[in-house]
Design an enzyme around this catalytic site. Structure first.
Site, PDB file in Angstrom:
ATOM      1  N   ASP A   3      32.573  36.797  38.961  1.00 43.05           N
ATOM      2  CA  ASP A   3      31.636  37.157  37.892  1.00 43.05           C
ATOM      3  C   ASP A   3      32.244  37.080  36.497  1.00 43.05           C
ATOM      4  O   ASP A   3      31.516  36.932  35.516  1.00 43.05           O
ATOM      5  CB  ASP A   3      31.093  38.571  38.139  1.00 43.05           C
ATOM      6  CG  ASP A   3      30.213  38.603  39.369  1.00 43.05           C
ATOM      7  OD1 ASP A   3      29.376  37.705  39.498  1.00 43.05           O
ATOM      8  OD2 ASP A   3      30.383  39.509  40.206  1.00 43.05           O
ATOM      9  N   HIS A  27      28.030  44.981  42.190  1.00 41.00           N
ATOM     10  CA  HIS A  27      27.833  43.759  42.991  1.00 41.00           C
ATOM     11  C   HIS A  27      27.401  42.653  42.019  1.00 41.00           C
ATOM     12  O   HIS A  27      28.117  42.356  41.072  1.00 41.00           O
ATOM     13  CB  HIS A  27      26.821  44.075  44.101  1.00 41.00           C
ATOM     14  CG  HIS A  27      26.674  43.049  45.189  1.00 41.00           C
ATOM     15  ND1 HIS A  27      27.513  41.984  45.355  1.00 41.00           N
ATOM     16  CD2 HIS A  27      25.740  42.938  46.193  1.00 41.00           C
ATOM     17  CE1 HIS A  27      27.125  41.257  46.400  1.00 41.00           C
ATOM     18  NE2 HIS A  27      26.046  41.813  46.921  1.00 41.00           N
ATOM     19  N   HIS A  33      38.222  43.418  43.735  1.00 40.49           N
ATOM     20  CA  HIS A  33      37.397  42.956  44.848  1.00 40.49           C
ATOM     21  C   HIS A  33      37.688  43.798  46.076  1.00 40.49           C
ATOM     22  O   HIS A  33      38.825  44.227  46.272  1.00 40.49           O
ATOM     23  CB  HIS A  33      37.665  41.466  45.157  1.00 40.49           C
ATOM     24  CG  HIS A  33      36.569  40.859  45.933  1.00 40.49           C
ATOM     25  ND1 HIS A  33      36.530  40.865  47.310  1.00 40.49           N
ATOM     26  CD2 HIS A  33      35.432  40.258  45.516  1.00 40.49           C
ATOM     27  CE1 HIS A  33      35.414  40.283  47.710  1.00 40.49           C
ATOM     28  NE2 HIS A  33      34.734  39.906  46.647  1.00 40.49           N
TER      29      HIS A  33
HETATM   30  N1  COA Z   1      38.554  48.190  36.614  1.00 44.37           N
HETATM   31  C1  COA Z   1      39.441  49.211  36.617  1.00 44.37           C
HETATM   32  N2  COA Z   1      39.941  49.740  37.741  1.00 44.37           N
HETATM   33  C2  COA Z   1      39.544  49.201  38.901  1.00 44.37           C
HETATM   34  C3  COA Z   1      38.644  48.133  38.970  1.00 44.37           C
HETATM   35  C4  COA Z   1      38.167  47.621  37.764  1.00 44.37           C
HETATM   36  N3  COA Z   1      37.296  46.605  37.752  1.00 44.37           N
HETATM   37  N4  COA Z   1      38.446  47.791  40.245  1.00 44.37           N
HETATM   38  C5  COA Z   1      39.180  48.635  40.977  1.00 44.37           C
HETATM   39  N5  COA Z   1      39.843  49.478  40.160  1.00 44.37           N
HETATM   40  C6  COA Z   1      40.741  50.546  40.575  1.00 44.37           C
HETATM   41  C7  COA Z   1      39.923  51.779  40.899  1.00 44.37           C
HETATM   42  O1  COA Z   1      39.740  52.617  39.767  1.00 44.37           O
HETATM   43  C8  COA Z   1      40.765  52.417  41.954  1.00 44.37           C
HETATM   44  O2  COA Z   1      41.860  53.070  41.336  1.00 44.37           O
HETATM   45  P1  COA Z   1      42.379  54.504  41.898  1.00 44.37           P
HETATM   46  O3  COA Z   1      42.827  54.202  43.304  1.00 44.37           O
HETATM   47  O4  COA Z   1      43.459  54.840  40.947  1.00 44.37           O
HETATM   48  O5  COA Z   1      41.188  55.396  41.855  1.00 44.37           O
HETATM   49  C9  COA Z   1      41.326  51.229  42.723  1.00 44.37           C
HETATM   50  O6  COA Z   1      41.359  50.156  41.783  1.00 44.37           O
HETATM   51  C10 COA Z   1      40.480  50.843  43.931  1.00 44.37           C
HETATM   52  O7  COA Z   1      39.149  50.598  43.463  1.00 44.37           O
HETATM   53  P2  COA Z   1      37.831  50.884  44.274  1.00 44.37           P
HETATM   54  O8  COA Z   1      36.672  50.932  43.353  1.00 44.37           O
HETATM   55  O9  COA Z   1      38.049  52.073  45.179  1.00 44.37           O
HETATM   56  O10 COA Z   1      37.782  49.588  45.172  1.00 44.37           O
HETATM   57  P3  COA Z   1      36.569  49.131  46.038  1.00 44.37           P
HETATM   58  O11 COA Z   1      37.090  48.223  47.064  1.00 44.37           O
HETATM   59  O12 COA Z   1      35.746  50.297  46.486  1.00 44.37           O
HETATM   60  O13 COA Z   1      35.653  48.372  44.981  1.00 44.37           O
HETATM   61  C11 COA Z   1      34.861  46.756  43.497  1.00 44.37           C
HETATM   62  C12 COA Z   1      35.664  46.998  44.780  1.00 44.37           C
HETATM   63  C13 COA Z   1      34.579  45.297  43.362  1.00 44.37           C
HETATM   64  C14 COA Z   1      33.516  47.495  43.604  1.00 44.37           C
HETATM   65  C15 COA Z   1      35.654  47.277  42.297  1.00 44.37           C
HETATM   66  O14 COA Z   1      36.835  46.521  42.147  1.00 44.37           O
HETATM   67  C16 COA Z   1      34.829  47.259  41.027  1.00 44.37           C
HETATM   68  O15 COA Z   1      34.068  48.203  40.760  1.00 44.37           O
HETATM   69  N6  COA Z   1      34.951  46.181  40.202  1.00 44.37           N
HETATM   70  C17 COA Z   1      34.132  46.064  39.008  1.00 44.37           C
HETATM   71  C18 COA Z   1      32.722  45.560  39.363  1.00 44.37           C
HETATM   72  C19 COA Z   1      32.728  44.109  39.778  1.00 44.37           C
HETATM   73  O16 COA Z   1      33.338  43.271  39.129  1.00 44.37           O
HETATM   74  N7  COA Z   1      31.986  43.815  40.858  1.00 44.37           N
HETATM   75  C20 COA Z   1      31.849  42.464  41.365  1.00 44.37           C
HETATM   76  C21 COA Z   1      32.584  42.310  42.648  1.00 44.37           C
HETATM   77  S1  COA Z   1      32.632  40.627  43.189  1.00 44.37           S
END
Ligand code: COA
Length: 384
Positions: free
Chosen positions: A314, A224, A263
């Site tokens: 971010d 987050h 996201h």
């Molecule tokens: N880097 C690499 N792969 C990513 C990714 C990232 N930043 N964000 C998502 N993915 C991939 C996941 O590995 C997953 O792949 P898979 O289906 O092969 O396992 C897929 O995309 C879906 O990701 P998931 O984490 O399940 O999506 P979510 O909706 O639960 O999570 C976030 C959303 C924001 C938590 C996620 O994109 C993330 O962890 N981003 C990095 C942290 C971040 O920047 N947070 C700020 C958000 S505003």
């Protein structure tokens, strides 16, 4: 593991109603109370946006002038809170300083719960005005033993207050505006994790300090708000764009998450990223150091090519904050300074039409079974 009827991470679940913002619904990008984020970032100030979120409409000039004066008048810290800030070790994470400061202020100036309608903005305004004071008081006390005056009377805006308190003198206008825009972008984002936390706490009829303290804890994590700090750690380790390309390819091969990308709600782009990217480019030109910006652009290109993922707010905020002279550990606290407006507006909205937020879980454990007497238990069953 999710099962039929449940959604892992509540993805796609509609958990309530709000008039505060839309995130990608109805063909709009991001709007605050119907105003497009692009217009707010171009024409408004953070104080106008905070007023809009909390009070429901854009302020007139005289209302805005009075609001600046009001917030300025709320910046000082009570002595017992200063004492607590002095006790927090210099090694503490700044998010823990804010979490503790918020909790202490709640002990000193408790909320009458629920407050009279005429007083409902008092604590949101107090928190907006004092969060930068808390962090910067702690900062300077542990840095060189100074007990600074946090009232900062020459500087009317929150962005100006933050930079002034950090640098010890008024900041240049372009830097204040860059931070002001960033605060606008961070101010509100529907049912994100920390806001939802604040609403859950509020739904139990608890006070606004409890809701805000819990929200700060939620925001701290790198999935987050902590992503801006983590994104900077990533970007700053690369010496060049080519170095970044190799490094990101290696990280992706190890299935690592790249902080500042992806996201939960947006599918093709985060509209806030486009705005902060322009500021990151401009600030890099101003300081005459293109390394972080060109590294960031290359990481973006690699992530689009390899994963079809786009930067979120971010990612480019990280280098923009750095070029404003903000220490990396203070990136997520900046998010708190701003999101306090959104959290507080959600607390008031939740109170206005409250029902306890208490979902249910799909039980996936053992079927009912008889109690196992001590003499029948085996060592292997007892170990965790
Ligand atoms: N880097 C690499 N792969 C990513 C990714 C990232 N930043 N964000 C998502 N993915 C991939 C996941 O590995 C997953 O792949 P898979 O289906 O092969 O396992 C897929 O995309 C879906 O990701 P998931 O984490 O399940 O999506 P979510 O909706 O639960 O999570 C976030 C959303 C924001 C938590 C996620 O994109 C993330 O962890 N981003 C990095 C942290 C971040 O920047 N947070 C700020 C958000 S505003």
């Amino acid at each position: 593991m999710s099962s039929p009827g449940s959604a892992a991470g509540l993805a796609g679940v509609v958990a309530g109603r709000t008039v505060l913002s839309t995130v990608g619904q109805q063909g709009c990008g991001l709007t605050y109370r119907g105003y497009a984020i692009e217009d707010l970032a171009e024409f408004a100030t953070f104080e106008e946006v905070a007023w809009l979120l909390l009070r429901g409409s854009l302020p007139t000039q005289s209302a805005l002038d009075q609001y600046h004066q009001r917030l300025q008048g709320l910046r000082s810290l009570p002595d017992p809170l200063r004492n607590v800030l002095e006790q927090i070790p210099p090694t503490a994470h700044p998010m823990d300083v804010l979490r503790t400061g918020c909790s202490m202020l709640g002990c000193l100036e408790p909320e009458e719960c629920p407050p009279e309608l005429s007083k409902q903005f008092d604590i949101p305004d107090r928190l907006l005005a004092t969060f930068p004071s808390m962090l910067m008081y702690w900062h300077w006390f542990h840095r060189d033993g100074r007990r600074i005056d946090t009232t900062c009377t020459e500087t009317p805006t929150l962005a100006g207050q933050i930079l002034h308190l950090l640098q010890g003198h008024p900041a240049e206008a372009d830097h204040v505006r860059a931070l002001d825009v960033s605060l606008i972008l961070y101010a509100e984002h529907e049912f994100n994790a920390s806001t939802f936390t604040a609403r859950v706490v509020t739904s139990t009829l608890a006070d606004i300090y409890s809701a805000t303290t819990a929200a700060i804890g939620t925001l701290r994590g790198p999935l987050h708000g902590g992503a801006n700090e983590a994104a900077f750690e990533l970007i700053s380790q690369f010496a060049s764009a080519d170095d970044a390309e190799r490094g990101i390819m290696n990280l992706l091969a190890q299935k690592a998450k790249i902080m500042g990308f992806g996201h939960r709600v947006y599918r093709t782009e985060d509209p806030r990223s486009t705005i902060i990217q322009q500021w990151a480019r401009r600030l890099a030109q101003q300081v005459g150091d293109q390394r972080l910006y060109s590294v960031s652009e290359r990481i973006e290109a690699v992530m689009r090519r390899e994963k079809k993922l786009f930067p979120n707010l971010d990612f480019y905020s990280a280098s923009a904050f750095h070029h404003l002279g903000i220490p990396t550990l203070y990136f997520t606290p900046l998010f708190v300074f701003s999101r306090t407006a959104g959290w507080s507006a959600h607390v008031l909205e939740q109170r206005a039409d409250n029902r306890l937020i208490r979902p249910t879980a799909d039980y996936v454990g053992e079927a009912p079974r008889p109690y196992l007497p001590m003499e029948h238990r085996k060592e292997s069953q007892a170990s965790p």
